[in-house]
Design a protein around this motif. Structure first.
Motif, PDB file in Angstrom:
ATOM      1  N   SER A   5      -5.886  -7.456  -3.588  1.00 25.09           N
ATOM      2  CA  SER A   5      -6.118  -6.372  -4.436  1.00 25.09           C
ATOM      3  C   SER A   5      -5.365  -5.080  -4.341  1.00 25.09           C
ATOM      4  CB  SER A   5      -7.453  -5.931  -4.853  1.00 25.09           C
ATOM      5  OG  SER A   5      -7.786  -4.799  -5.638  1.00 25.09           O
ATOM      6  N   PHE A   6      -4.653  -4.676  -5.396  1.00 20.28           N
ATOM      7  CA  PHE A   6      -3.624  -3.533  -5.236  1.00 20.28           C
ATOM      8  C   PHE A   6      -4.349  -2.175  -4.938  1.00 20.28           C
ATOM      9  CE2 PHE A   6      -0.433  -0.810  -7.313  1.00 20.28           C
ATOM     10  CZ  PHE A   6       0.603  -1.102  -6.323  1.00 20.28           C
ATOM     11  N   ASP A   7      -6.008  -2.046  -5.398  1.00 19.24           N
ATOM     12  CA  ASP A   7      -6.567  -0.838  -4.876  1.00 19.24           C
ATOM     13  C   ASP A   7      -8.018  -1.117  -4.455  1.00 19.24           C
ATOM     14  OD1 ASP A   7      -7.590  -1.720  -7.277  1.00 19.24           O
ATOM     15  OD2 ASP A   7      -7.078  -0.102  -8.518  1.00 19.24           O
ATOM     16  N   ALA A   8      -8.293  -2.286  -4.445  1.00 19.31           N
ATOM     17  CA  ALA A   8     -10.070  -2.281  -4.261  1.00 19.31           C
ATOM     18  C   ALA A   8     -10.446  -1.992  -2.772  1.00 19.31           C
ATOM     19  CB  ALA A   8     -10.439  -3.814  -4.634  1.00 19.31           C
ATOM     20  N   SER A   9      -9.360  -2.109  -1.812  1.00 21.72           N
ATOM     21  CA  SER A   9      -9.526  -2.031  -0.503  1.00 21.72           C
ATOM     22  C   SER A   9      -9.284  -0.580   0.180  1.00 21.72           C
ATOM     23  CB  SER A   9      -9.031  -3.048   0.411  1.00 21.72           C
ATOM     24  OG  SER A   9      -9.236  -4.643  -0.183  1.00 21.72           O
ATOM     25  N   ASP A  10      -8.792   0.236  -0.644  1.00 20.45           N
ATOM     26  CA  ASP A  10      -8.127   1.402  -0.033  1.00 20.45           C
ATOM     27  C   ASP A  10      -9.158   2.272   0.715  1.00 20.45           C
ATOM     28  OD1 ASP A  10      -5.527   0.919  -0.774  1.00 20.45           O
ATOM     29  OD2 ASP A  10      -5.603   1.942  -2.687  1.00 20.45           O
ATOM     30  N   GLU A  11     -10.478   2.475  -0.029  1.00 16.83           N
ATOM     31  CA  GLU A  11     -11.548   3.275   0.673  1.00 16.83           C
ATOM     32  C   GLU A  11     -11.881   2.717   1.845  1.00 16.83           C
ATOM     33  OE1 GLU A  11     -16.155   4.608  -0.255  1.00 16.83           O
ATOM     34  OE2 GLU A  11     -14.721   4.032  -1.885  1.00 16.83           O
ATOM     35  N   LEU A  12     -11.977   1.424   2.212  1.00 16.77           N
ATOM     36  CA  LEU A  12     -12.367   0.914   3.413  1.00 16.77           C
ATOM     37  C   LEU A  12     -11.132   1.000   4.517  1.00 16.77           C
ATOM     38  CD1 LEU A  12     -14.110  -2.641   2.253  1.00 16.77           C
ATOM     39  CD2 LEU A  12     -15.228  -0.574   3.604  1.00 16.77           C
TER      40      LEU A  12
ATOM     41  N   ILE B 240      -3.252   0.408  11.096  1.00 19.34           N
ATOM     42  CA  ILE B 240      -3.037  -0.825   9.913  1.00 19.34           C
ATOM     43  C   ILE B 240      -1.907  -1.464   9.719  1.00 19.34           C
ATOM     44  CG2 ILE B 240      -3.825  -1.131   7.557  1.00 19.34           C
ATOM     45  CD1 ILE B 240      -6.328  -0.661   8.847  1.00 19.34           C
ATOM     46  N   THR B 241      -1.804  -2.625   9.738  1.00 16.32           N
ATOM     47  CA  THR B 241      -0.439  -3.679   9.356  1.00 16.32           C
ATOM     48  C   THR B 241      -0.727  -4.530   8.189  1.00 16.32           C
ATOM     49  OG1 THR B 241       0.220  -3.469  11.695  1.00 16.32           O
ATOM     50  CG2 THR B 241       1.065  -5.208  10.277  1.00 16.32           C
ATOM     51  N   PHE B 242      -0.121  -4.328   7.124  1.00 12.15           N
ATOM     52  CA  PHE B 242      -0.063  -5.042   6.100  1.00 12.15           C
ATOM     53  C   PHE B 242       0.955  -6.396   6.218  1.00 12.15           C
ATOM     54  CE2 PHE B 242      -1.374  -1.425   2.684  1.00 12.15           C
ATOM     55  CZ  PHE B 242      -2.703  -1.535   3.027  1.00 12.15           C
ATOM     56  N   ILE B 243       0.478  -7.364   5.787  1.00 12.08           N
ATOM     57  CA  ILE B 243       1.408  -8.664   5.911  1.00 12.08           C
ATOM     58  C   ILE B 243       1.430  -9.305   4.730  1.00 12.08           C
ATOM     59  CG2 ILE B 243       1.605 -10.856   7.082  1.00 12.08           C
ATOM     60  CD1 ILE B 243       0.308  -9.781   9.403  1.00 12.08           C
ATOM     61  N   ASP B 244       2.249  -9.681   4.031  1.00 10.25           N
ATOM     62  CA  ASP B 244       2.511 -10.304   2.751  1.00 10.25           C
ATOM     63  C   ASP B 244       2.346  -9.255   1.555  1.00 10.25           C
ATOM     64  OD1 ASP B 244       2.999 -12.764   1.065  1.00 10.25           O
ATOM     65  OD2 ASP B 244       0.762 -12.235   0.590  1.00 10.25           O
ATOM     66  N   SER B 245       1.763  -8.524   1.519  1.00 15.56           N
ATOM     67  CA  SER B 245       1.441  -7.772   0.314  1.00 15.56           C
ATOM     68  C   SER B 245       0.885  -6.269   0.626  1.00 15.56           C
ATOM     69  CB  SER B 245       0.639  -8.231  -0.853  1.00 15.56           C
ATOM     70  OG  SER B 245      -0.805  -8.658  -0.122  1.00 15.56           O
ATOM     71  N   TYR B 246       0.716  -5.255  -0.145  1.00 23.41           N
ATOM     72  CA  TYR B 246       0.450  -4.016   0.308  1.00 23.41           C
ATOM     73  C   TYR B 246      -0.732  -3.458  -0.869  1.00 23.41           C
ATOM     74  CZ  TYR B 246       4.258  -2.970  -2.722  1.00 23.41           C
ATOM     75  OH  TYR B 246       5.051  -2.813  -4.110  1.00 23.41           O
ATOM     76  N   THR B 247      -1.244  -2.388  -0.763  1.00 15.49           N
ATOM     77  CA  THR B 247      -1.869  -1.465  -1.567  1.00 15.49           C
ATOM     78  C   THR B 247      -1.388  -0.559  -2.472  1.00 15.49           C
ATOM     79  OG1 THR B 247      -3.085   0.016  -0.215  1.00 15.49           O
ATOM     80  CG2 THR B 247      -4.141  -2.359  -0.339  1.00 15.49           C
ATOM     81  N   GLU B 248      -2.132   0.235  -3.341  1.00 14.67           N
ATOM     82  CA  GLU B 248      -1.459   1.091  -4.057  1.00 14.67           C
ATOM     83  C   GLU B 248      -1.276   2.480  -3.104  1.00 14.67           C
ATOM     84  OE1 GLU B 248      -2.400   3.467  -8.467  1.00 14.67           O
ATOM     85  OE2 GLU B 248      -4.045   2.468  -7.323  1.00 14.67           O
ATOM     86  N   SER B 249      -2.184   2.575  -2.454  1.00 13.90           N
ATOM     87  CA  SER B 249      -1.954   3.995  -1.364  1.00 13.90           C
ATOM     88  C   SER B 249      -1.164   3.674  -0.243  1.00 13.90           C
ATOM     89  CB  SER B 249      -3.237   4.562  -0.957  1.00 13.90           C
ATOM     90  OG  SER B 249      -3.870   3.535  -0.473  1.00 13.90           O
ATOM     91  N   ASN B 250      -0.404   4.450   0.318  1.00 10.70           N
ATOM     92  CA  ASN B 250       0.594   4.497   1.394  1.00 10.70           C
ATOM     93  C   ASN B 250      -0.302   4.614   2.693  1.00 10.70           C
ATOM     94  OD1 ASN B 250       2.930   3.795   2.665  1.00 10.70           O
ATOM     95  ND2 ASN B 250       3.407   5.893   2.652  1.00 10.70           N
ATOM     96  N   ILE B 251      -1.395   3.648   2.776  1.00  9.96           N
ATOM     97  CA  ILE B 251      -2.165   4.129   4.027  1.00  9.96           C
ATOM     98  C   ILE B 251      -1.860   3.255   5.286  1.00  9.96           C
ATOM     99  CG2 ILE B 251      -3.677   2.110   3.561  1.00  9.96           C
ATOM    100  CD1 ILE B 251      -6.098   3.957   3.987  1.00  9.96           C
TER     101      ILE B 251
END
Length: 328
Positions: free
Chosen positions: A105-112, A123-134
């Protein structure tokens, strides 16, 4: 007396420098020898999907080579955001050195993810990322470029009156957004010929069903573009089932053994293949470098390649579409 004080001061400074240097060397050696704990949460671990199978294999090989402990926690279905977040909560409780994450999801995991960062977990993103630059790091295909390559190639089969449909995977996820945007850019002025965009929620059967509905709704349809393995192969299955490969050109993103066979049969006209094993491998090795305090790139492009019936059996392409768990 004054000279003696100056000499003593110089000796103290030299000792302090030695202590600091020795401490830094000790910390660096300790970091290099530490067995780092990593948890990877992909979108799915699906034995029927060559992309995820190859990517996860890359993470495991890299962890073994780096001497890191790697645990893979994965939902059964790619679009199951709720289960992925439950696994993310579980990972945070285990307090690893780093969490590698492929957000569905683009934003459903940002809080966690923020909760993990607050605990000091990298935190390392692989393949995709989220809305916040976390994230601390992202390892992925340049999905805009992948889509653009596909669009530019697709354009060679079209004319100003051609009707085009897009079968994508999960609405709102970064890979779907960027690949579609790149595909439209690659089409140029033929972008206006896109008559519909549908989402299969990363299910082969759903992609086939949607494709059949598109063929019925648009009897003059000339091209279908799939945006990942599920959507591409699912669309190609439907086109082959109805013997429409001479009328409808199918192009897509991601390869599999079935996709290769469909290309040999003339159903697929072109596929942009991601370097999935390399993506997973670099995701782990670069994360370990980061944990060790070594220089690292915050954005790593793992690369992609356009595969066509004309180049599919060149030596370099064969390595890509018939993965043997080696860096490509």
């Amino acid at each position: 007396m004054k000279k003696r004080k100056q000499w003593l001061m110089l000796v103290c400074i030299a000792l302090a420098v030695c202590l600091v240097s020795g401490g830094m060397l000790y910390i660096r050696q300790k970091n290099n020898n530490k067995k780092w704990s990593l948890i990877y949460i992909p979108k799915t671990e699906d034995g029927t999907n060559d992309f995820w199978t190859s990517l996860i294999s890359g993470t495991r090989m890299a962890a073994q080579e780096c001497g890191a402990e790697l645990e893979v926690l994965a939902p059964e279905r790619e679009q199951d955001v709720e289960v992925q977040n439950k696994l993310l909560e579980e990972a945070i409780e285990k307090n690893p050195d780093a969490i590698l994450f492929s957000p569905s999801s683009f934003d459903a995991s940002d809080e966690l993810l923020q909760k993990a960062k607050d605990k000091g977990i990298k935190i390392t993103f692989i393949d995709s990322y989220t809305e916040s630059n976390i994230q601390d790091m992202t390892v992925a295909t340049d999905n805009l470029e992948a889509g653009k390559q596909l669009g530019e190639y697709a354009r060679t089969f079209l004319n100003k009156d051609s009707q085009i449909a897009i079968v994508s995977h999960v609405k709102g996820v970064s890979t779907a957004i960027e690949r579609e945007q790149g595909f439209r850019e690659g089409l140029g002025d033929y972008n206006k010929n896109v008559v519909d965009v549908v989402y299969c929620n990363s299910q082969f059967d759903k992609a086939s069903q949607l494709t059949e509905e598109l063929m019925e709704k648009y009897p003059n349809l000339e091209m279908i573009a799939g945006m990942n393995e599920y959507s591409s192969v699912g669309a190609a299955r439907a086109v082959q089932k109805h013997d429409m490969e001479d009328q409808i050109q199918v192009v897509g993103v991601d390869s599999s053994q079935e996709a290769v066979q469909l290309m040999e049969k003339g159903v697929f006209k072109g596929i942009v293949v991601q370097k999935a094993f390399k993506m997973g491998y670099l995701g782990v090795t670069e994360t370990v470098r980061m944990l060790q305090g070594k220089p690292y790139d915050e954005n790593v492009n793992s690369g992609c390649q356009l595969v066509t019936p004309e180049n599919m059996y060149s030596s370099e392409i064969e390595k890509l579409i018939f993965p043997f768990n080696t860096i490509k």
